[in-house]
Design a protein around this motif. Structure first.
Motif: not given
Length: 212
Positions: A137-148
């Protein structure tokens, strides 16, 4: 019997067969996965996706981000049907792919639902979950932002993200903005791939605006 590293019934195997047939039919007209991987559906996508359930078994409430062709969301939902508990809310903004996912759930009896909305909208419309998954789906940095937002509401939340050979660089980049506990699970399917298990996600404090 054991399949994909998980003990399953004949009924579950039948569910996977129905999913595979449906996937192949829809993939003729919709780009559900990279064309080069369609001929190796079982190993590259189904078995790879099932690793998450092996790492985190049991009747959890999952949110699967960017579910696409059903990986890992539908696979997790099929495996949950084995025990008759747990749920997967699949978020997929592409309406054609969302239609496929709904059909896959109906045909297989998987334990899940599809939400044809943006992930940013899902953050408020689907407020609670035990675990989050995402694949390609996306890079880890962006995935964490989505999950935050989910992590803020549930301190016990755990995230499971499939990553390829560059995962170490993605971790280093993410550490610049985020704190998190991390377990790296080596993929049993792809030698250069891993599943990153994250917990205790927290945004690192940043200097105030205008500060030197």
């Amino acid at each position: 019997m054991e399949v994909l590293g998980v003990n399953v019934s004949r009924e579950t195997l039948d569910r996977f067969d129905r999913f595979t047939s449906l996937f192949q039919k829809w993939a003729r007209t919709i780009n559900l996965v990279a064309p080069s991987t369609k001929d190796n559906l079982w190993e590259r996508h189904i078995a790879d996706s099932a690793q998450i359930f092996k790492i985190a078994p049991g009747p959890k409430h999952w949110i699967d981000l960017g579910s696409g062709g059903g990986f890992p969301g539908v696979i997790t939902a099929i495996l949950l049907a084995e025990g008759g508990a747990g749920w997967v809310d699949m978020v997929e903004s592409n309406h054609k792919k969302a239609s496929f996912l709904r059909m896959a759930i109906t045909e297989t009896g998987a334990r899940g639902a599809v939400h044809a909305i943006r992930i940013e909208d899902a953050q408020t419309k689907l407020p609670d979950c035990d675990a989050i998954s995402a694949r390609a789906l996306a890079e880890l940095d962006h995935l964490i932002e989505l999950a935050e937002p989910w992590a803020v509401r549930n301190p016990l939340l755990r995230c499971y993200f499939h990553k390829g050979r560059d995962y170490q660089q993605e971790i280093e980049k993410a550490r610049g903005r985020w704190g998190f506990d991390l377990i790296v699970h080596q993929s049993a399917i792809e030698p250069d791939s891993v599943i990153l298990e994250l917990a205790k996600i927290r945004r690192l404090s940043q200097p105030a605006a205008g500060a030197e």
